[in-house]
Design an enzyme around this catalytic site. Structure first.
Site, short mmCIF file in Angstrom:
data_model
loop_
_atom_site.label_atom_id
_atom_site.label_comp_id
_atom_site.label_asym_id
_atom_site.label_seq_id
_atom_site.Cartn_x
_atom_site.Cartn_y
_atom_site.Cartn_z
N HIS A 3 0.82 -1.22 0.00
CA HIS A 3 0.00 0.00 0.00
C HIS A 3 0.85 1.27 0.00
CE1 HIS A 3 -3.23 -2.73 0.54
NE2 HIS A 3 -2.98 -2.98 1.81
N ALA A 4 1.73 1.41 0.98
CA ALA A 4 2.53 2.63 1.08
C ALA A 4 3.46 2.76 -0.11
CB ALA A 4 3.33 2.62 2.39
N CYS B 254 -6.95 -7.14 3.25
CA CYS B 254 -8.19 -7.00 4.02
C CYS B 254 -9.38 -7.62 3.29
CB CYS B 254 -8.47 -5.52 4.31
SG CYS B 254 -8.54 -4.49 2.84
N GLY C 14 3.68 3.48 6.13
CA GLY C 14 2.91 2.24 6.20
C GLY C 14 3.24 1.39 7.41
N LEU D 88 -2.65 -0.10 9.37
CA LEU D 88 -3.89 0.03 8.60
C LEU D 88 -3.57 0.54 7.21
CD1 LEU D 88 -6.28 1.76 11.19
CD2 LEU D 88 -6.48 -0.59 10.35
#
Length: 457
Positions: free
Chosen positions: A10-11, A42, A280, A298
């Protein structure tokens, strides 16, 4: 400017996208040990439950997309060493075994987190699964199709989502948790009681206050039994969901970290080494409610921080506003969410807090339907600054927590919230918004100082 990005979930993905946009002349090189990027872990429970049909749908970017933006993508490449003094890294090509050095002007460390594997006897048996990446998701699907009895260990959000998915899949599910209730890090007891009741109503066996002591297997080396401090559970498949740790072994002795290894960054995403940025799950975040650095892995934190890395990598421009750890969950017909601190977590930080619980309806009862809503606010006893909130209802009222999250970030008080302007429309809410109602009820029971120098005429 030569930028190296280590890790691309993600990051890393959001950092690369924005670095390429903001600095088209920069050389951006990515090293990722897996063969994919940007997997939404997730969504694994949604895939298991059949809501998401293909695991491939859980990717929101691709190496090809990032290549098209100008990044040099190196998948299945493991970074073995970082030398901040020389500004070099040592990399191993996992396909060929070749090792080589690369250099950087700025290093972006976005290696994410890995599931915690507790040191329990028998933990290496077959069919004891972790739940984090694409490969593990595929393994879980394959093994669950053959399993009849499944145990999920760890009653956080991921664990709760998995037990619902397995139960809907027709499995016998045992939910094992060392604490005395589920979701204890996110919700106070008034809410977890409802969650536990929903699980029990769906024939999920709750094994609370049970610490796993060992696993035993059959002649094939597959797990067959979970032994806790209280009893023994027969299983065909075990999911370990006991938490995550930052993957920072590569660099934790070179920059300042929390005790668990999470990299401490400033508000511009710089580590204690100004040329090494992090974002992240590999780093700590500033928790606005507790006013402390904390480890809160998260995706929402990761994507914001990855974006900020790009904006600030060539000099401070946009400061990080911190986090409230806002999160939500749908369990059967319940919608629940929380932000900031619970009463229990506030006590762990030594904060003196009070709270108020409101049970009301989400819209006027003259409407065809008006579901009950359980809403709680946690606030500082002296300043009445809002520190946290929780909501649960069969109606989707989870967006209330996004509103309270903004309140916490802006350091609003209960009285600020009591008179905040919200719309009214019978299809959606009541004449006095639930957040207004809750705050006004608190004010009604709190001593409020008034100016007696002005007489009413």
């Amino acid at each position: 400017m030569k930028i190296i990005v280590i890790g691309c979930t993600h990051a890393g993905t959001t950092a690369v996208r924005n670095l390429a946009r903001l600095y088209p002349q920069a050389t951006i090189t990515v090293y990722e040990r897996n063969n994919n990027v940007s997997f939404l872990s997730c969504g694994i429970a949604l895939h298991i439950g059949g809501i998401v049909k293909e695991a491939d749908d859980l990717f929101y970017s691709s190496p090809e997309e990032l290549e098209s933006l100008g990044a040099n993508m190196n998948l299945e490449h493991d970074v073995l060493k970082v030398d901040p003094d020389k500004k070099t890294i040592l990399v191993k090509n996992l396909h060929t075994g070749e090792t080589f050095n690369d250099s950087y002007d700025k290093l972006v460390f976005t290696t994410g987190s890995s599931p915690i594997i507790p040191p329990i006897t028998g933990v290496g048996l077959k069919n004891i699964q972790l739940c984090k990446n694409y490969e593990q998701a595929e393994q879980i699907i394959a093994k669950a199709s053959e399993a009849k009895k499944i145990a999920v260990i760890g009653a956080g959000y991921i664990g709760v989502e998995l037990v619902e998915a397995f139960e809907s899949y027709g499995k016998e599910v045992t939910f094992i948790e060392g604490a005395d209730r589920v979701l204890n890090k996110y919700l106070d007891r008034e809410f977890t009681n409802d969650v536990e009741r929903a699980l029990i109503d769906h024939n999920i066996k709750l094994a609370l206050e049970e610490k796993v002591e060992s696993f035993s297997g059959d002649d094939t080396g597959a797990v067959k039994t979970v032994h806790t401090n209280r009893q023994t559970h027969d299983v065909d498949l075990v999911l370990l969901c006991v938490g995550f740790r930052p993957q920072t072994d590569l660099i934790r002795d070179k920059v300042e970290t929390l005790e668990n290894g999470a990299i401490i960054v400033n508000q511009y995403m710089q580590s204690s080494n100004p040329d090494i940025f992090s974002a992240g799950d590999s780093c700590a975040v500033f928790h606005n409610s507790s006013q402390h650095n904390a480890y809160i892995p998260l995706a929402t934190n990761a994507t914001k921080m990855g974006t900020l890395v790009a904006y600030n990598i060539n000099g401070p421009k946009i400061a990080y506003k911190g986090t409230q750890g806002t999160s939500a969950l749908k369990l059967y017909d319940l919608n629940l969410a929380s932000t900031g601190l619970t009463e229990e977590s506030a006590a762990a930080y030594g904060l003196d807090v009070r709270s108020h619980l409101l049970v009301d309806h989400e819209r006027p009862t003259f409407m065809p339907t008006a579901e009950e809503v359980k809403l709680k606010l946690v606030y500082d006893n002296d300043s009445m600054r809002i520190l946290g909130a929780q909501v649960l209802s069969k109606a989707d009222q989870t967006q209330l927590m996004n509103t309270v999250s903004v309140c916490i970030q802006q350091q609003m008080t209960v009285s600020d919230l009591a008179f905040t302007d919200f719309f009214f429309q019978p299809h959606y809410n009541k004449p006095i918004n639930l957040l207004n109602t809750l705050a006004l009820k608190i004010l009604a029971q709190e001593p409020i100082s008034t100016d007696n120098s002005t007489e009413l005429v």
